[in-house]
Design a protein around this motif. Sequence first.
Motif, PDB file in Angstrom:
ATOM      1  N   LEU A  24       0.800  -1.225   0.000  1.00 40.57           N
ATOM      2  CA  LEU A  24       0.000   0.000   0.000  1.00 40.57           C
ATOM      3  C   LEU A  24       0.835   1.279   0.000  1.00 40.57           C
ATOM      4  O   LEU A  24       0.308   2.364   0.231  1.00 40.57           O
ATOM      5  CB  LEU A  24      -0.944  -0.001   1.215  1.00 40.57           C
ATOM      6  CG  LEU A  24      -1.930  -1.174   1.271  1.00 40.57           C
ATOM      7  CD1 LEU A  24      -2.795  -1.077   2.512  1.00 40.57           C
ATOM      8  CD2 LEU A  24      -2.800  -1.211   0.025  1.00 40.57           C
ATOM      9  N   TYR A  25       2.139   1.162  -0.278  1.00 39.83           N
ATOM     10  CA  TYR A  25       3.008   2.326  -0.218  1.00 39.83           C
ATOM     11  C   TYR A  25       2.571   3.481  -1.125  1.00 39.83           C
ATOM     12  O   TYR A  25       2.604   4.644  -0.703  1.00 39.83           O
ATOM     13  CB  TYR A  25       4.453   1.929  -0.530  1.00 39.83           C
ATOM     14  CG  TYR A  25       5.447   2.990  -0.159  1.00 39.83           C
ATOM     15  CD1 TYR A  25       5.900   3.095   1.156  1.00 39.83           C
ATOM     16  CD2 TYR A  25       5.904   3.917  -1.090  1.00 39.83           C
ATOM     17  CE1 TYR A  25       6.787   4.091   1.522  1.00 39.83           C
ATOM     18  CE2 TYR A  25       6.789   4.907  -0.729  1.00 39.83           C
ATOM     19  CZ  TYR A  25       7.232   4.994   0.579  1.00 39.83           C
ATOM     20  OH  TYR A  25       8.094   5.981   0.943  1.00 39.83           O
ATOM     21  N   PRO A  26       2.151   3.224  -2.377  1.00 40.61           N
ATOM     22  CA  PRO A  26       1.734   4.345  -3.237  1.00 40.61           C
ATOM     23  C   PRO A  26       0.600   5.181  -2.639  1.00 40.61           C
ATOM     24  O   PRO A  26       0.618   6.415  -2.729  1.00 40.61           O
ATOM     25  CB  PRO A  26       1.279   3.648  -4.525  1.00 40.61           C
ATOM     26  CG  PRO A  26       2.074   2.387  -4.559  1.00 40.61           C
ATOM     27  CD  PRO A  26       2.153   1.952  -3.125  1.00 40.61           C
ATOM     28  N   LEU A  27      -0.377   4.530  -2.007  1.00 36.51           N
ATOM     29  CA  LEU A  27      -1.476   5.269  -1.371  1.00 36.51           C
ATOM     30  C   LEU A  27      -0.961   6.130  -0.228  1.00 36.51           C
ATOM     31  O   LEU A  27      -1.429   7.247  -0.009  1.00 36.51           O
ATOM     32  CB  LEU A  27      -2.542   4.306  -0.853  1.00 36.51           C
ATOM     33  CG  LEU A  27      -3.613   3.851  -1.840  1.00 36.51           C
ATOM     34  CD1 LEU A  27      -4.512   2.803  -1.181  1.00 36.51           C
ATOM     35  CD2 LEU A  27      -4.454   5.026  -2.311  1.00 36.51           C
ATOM     36  N   ASP A  28       0.013   5.605   0.510  1.00 34.00           N
ATOM     37  CA  ASP A  28       0.585   6.364   1.622  1.00 34.00           C
ATOM     38  C   ASP A  28       1.319   7.598   1.109  1.00 34.00           C
ATOM     39  O   ASP A  28       1.238   8.681   1.702  1.00 34.00           O
ATOM     40  CB  ASP A  28       1.545   5.474   2.422  1.00 34.00           C
ATOM     41  CG  ASP A  28       2.106   6.191   3.639  1.00 34.00           C
ATOM     42  OD1 ASP A  28       1.338   6.416   4.593  1.00 34.00           O
ATOM     43  OD2 ASP A  28       3.299   6.552   3.620  1.00 34.00           O
ATOM     44  N   THR A  29       2.015   7.462  -0.018  1.00 31.93           N
ATOM     45  CA  THR A  29       2.717   8.600  -0.617  1.00 31.93           C
ATOM     46  C   THR A  29       1.737   9.687  -1.045  1.00 31.93           C
ATOM     47  O   THR A  29       1.947  10.882  -0.795  1.00 31.93           O
ATOM     48  CB  THR A  29       3.552   8.151  -1.837  1.00 31.93           C
ATOM     49  OG1 THR A  29       4.521   7.188  -1.403  1.00 31.93           O
ATOM     50  CG2 THR A  29       4.270   9.328  -2.475  1.00 31.93           C
ATOM     51  N   VAL A  30       0.648   9.285  -1.692  1.00 25.90           N
ATOM     52  CA  VAL A  30      -0.381  10.242  -2.113  1.00 25.90           C
ATOM     53  C   VAL A  30      -0.956  10.971  -0.901  1.00 25.90           C
ATOM     54  O   VAL A  30      -1.121  12.198  -0.911  1.00 25.90           O
ATOM     55  CB  VAL A  30      -1.500   9.522  -2.899  1.00 25.90           C
ATOM     56  CG1 VAL A  30      -2.684  10.459  -3.133  1.00 25.90           C
ATOM     57  CG2 VAL A  30      -0.970   9.017  -4.228  1.00 25.90           C
ATOM     58  N   HIS A  47       4.473  11.629  -9.323  1.00 29.96           N
ATOM     59  CA  HIS A  47       5.825  11.265  -9.742  1.00 29.96           C
ATOM     60  C   HIS A  47       6.592  10.661  -8.566  1.00 29.96           C
ATOM     61  O   HIS A  47       6.470  11.114  -7.436  1.00 29.96           O
ATOM     62  CB  HIS A  47       6.569  12.507 -10.264  1.00 29.96           C
ATOM     63  CG  HIS A  47       8.012  12.268 -10.546  1.00 29.96           C
ATOM     64  ND1 HIS A  47       8.453  11.489 -11.597  1.00 29.96           N
ATOM     65  CD2 HIS A  47       9.137  12.688  -9.891  1.00 29.96           C
ATOM     66  CE1 HIS A  47       9.766  11.454 -11.589  1.00 29.96           C
ATOM     67  NE2 HIS A  47      10.207  12.170 -10.572  1.00 29.96           N
ATOM     68  N   GLY A  48       7.389   9.637  -8.842  1.00 27.91           N
ATOM     69  CA  GLY A  48       8.219   9.042  -7.788  1.00 27.91           C
ATOM     70  C   GLY A  48       7.393   8.521  -6.636  1.00 27.91           C
ATOM     71  O   GLY A  48       7.685   8.801  -5.472  1.00 27.91           O
ATOM     72  N   ILE A  49       6.378   7.747  -6.953  1.00 28.96           N
ATOM     73  CA  ILE A  49       5.408   7.309  -5.953  1.00 28.96           C
ATOM     74  C   ILE A  49       6.002   6.352  -4.916  1.00 28.96           C
ATOM     75  O   ILE A  49       5.448   6.151  -3.842  1.00 28.96           O
ATOM     76  CB  ILE A  49       4.186   6.667  -6.665  1.00 28.96           C
ATOM     77  CG1 ILE A  49       2.903   6.876  -5.865  1.00 28.96           C
ATOM     78  CG2 ILE A  49       4.422   5.215  -6.997  1.00 28.96           C
ATOM     79  CD1 ILE A  49       2.356   8.258  -5.946  1.00 28.96           C
ATOM     80  N   TYR A  50       7.172   5.771  -5.259  1.00 25.70           N
ATOM     81  CA  TYR A  50       7.843   4.865  -4.314  1.00 25.70           C
ATOM     82  C   TYR A  50       9.032   5.540  -3.621  1.00 25.70           C
ATOM     83  O   TYR A  50       9.865   4.853  -3.016  1.00 25.70           O
ATOM     84  CB  TYR A  50       8.304   3.590  -5.015  1.00 25.70           C
ATOM     85  CG  TYR A  50       7.174   2.586  -5.185  1.00 25.70           C
ATOM     86  CD1 TYR A  50       6.831   1.714  -4.152  1.00 25.70           C
ATOM     87  CD2 TYR A  50       6.449   2.525  -6.371  1.00 25.70           C
ATOM     88  CE1 TYR A  50       5.802   0.809  -4.300  1.00 25.70           C
ATOM     89  CE2 TYR A  50       5.406   1.623  -6.531  1.00 25.70           C
ATOM     90  CZ  TYR A  50       5.085   0.762  -5.490  1.00 25.70           C
ATOM     91  OH  TYR A  50       4.056  -0.133  -5.635  1.00 25.70           O
ATOM     92  N   ALA A  51       9.102   6.859  -3.691  1.00 27.88           N
ATOM     93  CA  ALA A  51      10.182   7.578  -2.995  1.00 27.88           C
ATOM     94  C   ALA A  51      10.105   7.292  -1.497  1.00 27.88           C
ATOM     95  O   ALA A  51       9.044   7.374  -0.896  1.00 27.88           O
ATOM     96  CB  ALA A  51      10.048   9.079  -3.251  1.00 27.88           C
ATOM     97  N   GLY A  52      11.237   6.941  -0.901  1.00 28.03           N
ATOM     98  CA  GLY A  52      11.279   6.664   0.532  1.00 28.03           C
ATOM     99  C   GLY A  52      10.948   5.248   0.915  1.00 28.03           C
ATOM    100  O   GLY A  52      10.954   4.901   2.106  1.00 28.03           O
ATOM    101  N   VAL A  53      10.693   4.379  -0.071  1.00 28.25           N
ATOM    102  CA  VAL A  53      10.290   3.005   0.254  1.00 28.25           C
ATOM    103  C   VAL A  53      11.377   2.216   1.003  1.00 28.25           C
ATOM    104  O   VAL A  53      11.046   1.347   1.823  1.00 28.25           O
ATOM    105  CB  VAL A  53       9.822   2.245  -1.020  1.00 28.25           C
ATOM    106  CG1 VAL A  53      10.996   1.862  -1.913  1.00 28.25           C
ATOM    107  CG2 VAL A  53       8.989   1.031  -0.645  1.00 28.25           C
ATOM    108  N   PRO A  54      12.691   2.481   0.793  1.00 28.59           N
ATOM    109  CA  PRO A  54      13.689   1.740   1.591  1.00 28.59           C
ATOM    110  C   PRO A  54      13.513   1.948   3.094  1.00 28.59           C
ATOM    111  O   PRO A  54      13.701   1.017   3.879  1.00 28.59           O
ATOM    112  CB  PRO A  54      15.023   2.321   1.104  1.00 28.59           C
ATOM    113  CG  PRO A  54      14.740   2.770  -0.293  1.00 28.59           C
ATOM    114  CD  PRO A  54      13.338   3.322  -0.229  1.00 28.59           C
TER     115      PRO A  54
END
Length: 267
Positions: A24-30, A47-54
């Motif tokens: 669910l990471y993309p929803l959290d970014t939004v 843009h960069g919807i998975y930024a910070g995923v690490p």
Amino acid sequence: MDRGDFWVSLTAGGLAGVCVDLILYPLDTVKTRLQSPQGFKKSGGFHGIYAGVPSAAVGSFPNAAAFFVTYEYMKAMLHTDASPYLAPVTHMLAASFGEVVACLIRVPSEVVKQRAQVSPSSSTLRILSNTVYEEGILGLYRGYRSTVLREIPFSLVQFPLWESLKDLWSWKQGHVVDSWQSAVCGAFAGGFAAAVTTPLDVAKTRIMLAKADSRTASGNVLSALHGVWKTQGISGLFAGVVPRMSAISLGGFIFLGTYDKIRRLLL
């Protein structure tokens, strides 16, 4: 809680946390970008919807594991054969203790993750090093108080509701709920809790993203809420409520369903 229960809760909780955070990471970014003081588009838009995923990937397992180990331990310690009406109180207290412990791991991960989400051109490692260099280790814990003040009310709603819905469903059908039924109960409980605690989530996001020398960065939740109310009104306090409810409803389904399933397989 014996040693076996400890390792089961740790493993089931950790794996459930990793599953839900990565899916669910993309929803959290939004949601984070909608709540950002610089606005959705300037924060990166889609843009960069998975930024910070690490950061989320590293923090997910220990964070969720710490919560469920504490939650199950406190449930066992506070369990009483007295009136069943006291069960929700037990679940509330156990969840609250769980959140306080889990936030010791969650907050540093969340600080780095959210700053990366609104600065997709910067790497997670660079944001981590800049935060430590400019603010010290305590900079990673900016927003700890606001996160705890968000998570405890959330858990006070979610976990007693989850446990009560499972008990009601079990009673209706005459046997203990299956894992998928536990997941459905988790989705409903999570979505409802997400809706009513969104203003606290907005305050937490603003505090974590504020400039180091600003008034908001001091961590005063009421001050942050007042600032949002003054500039954006009720819509600002509930910014990101739809993706938050969507993410946490789906998250509740995946997180609590996965936890229940893995726990049953291991016990």
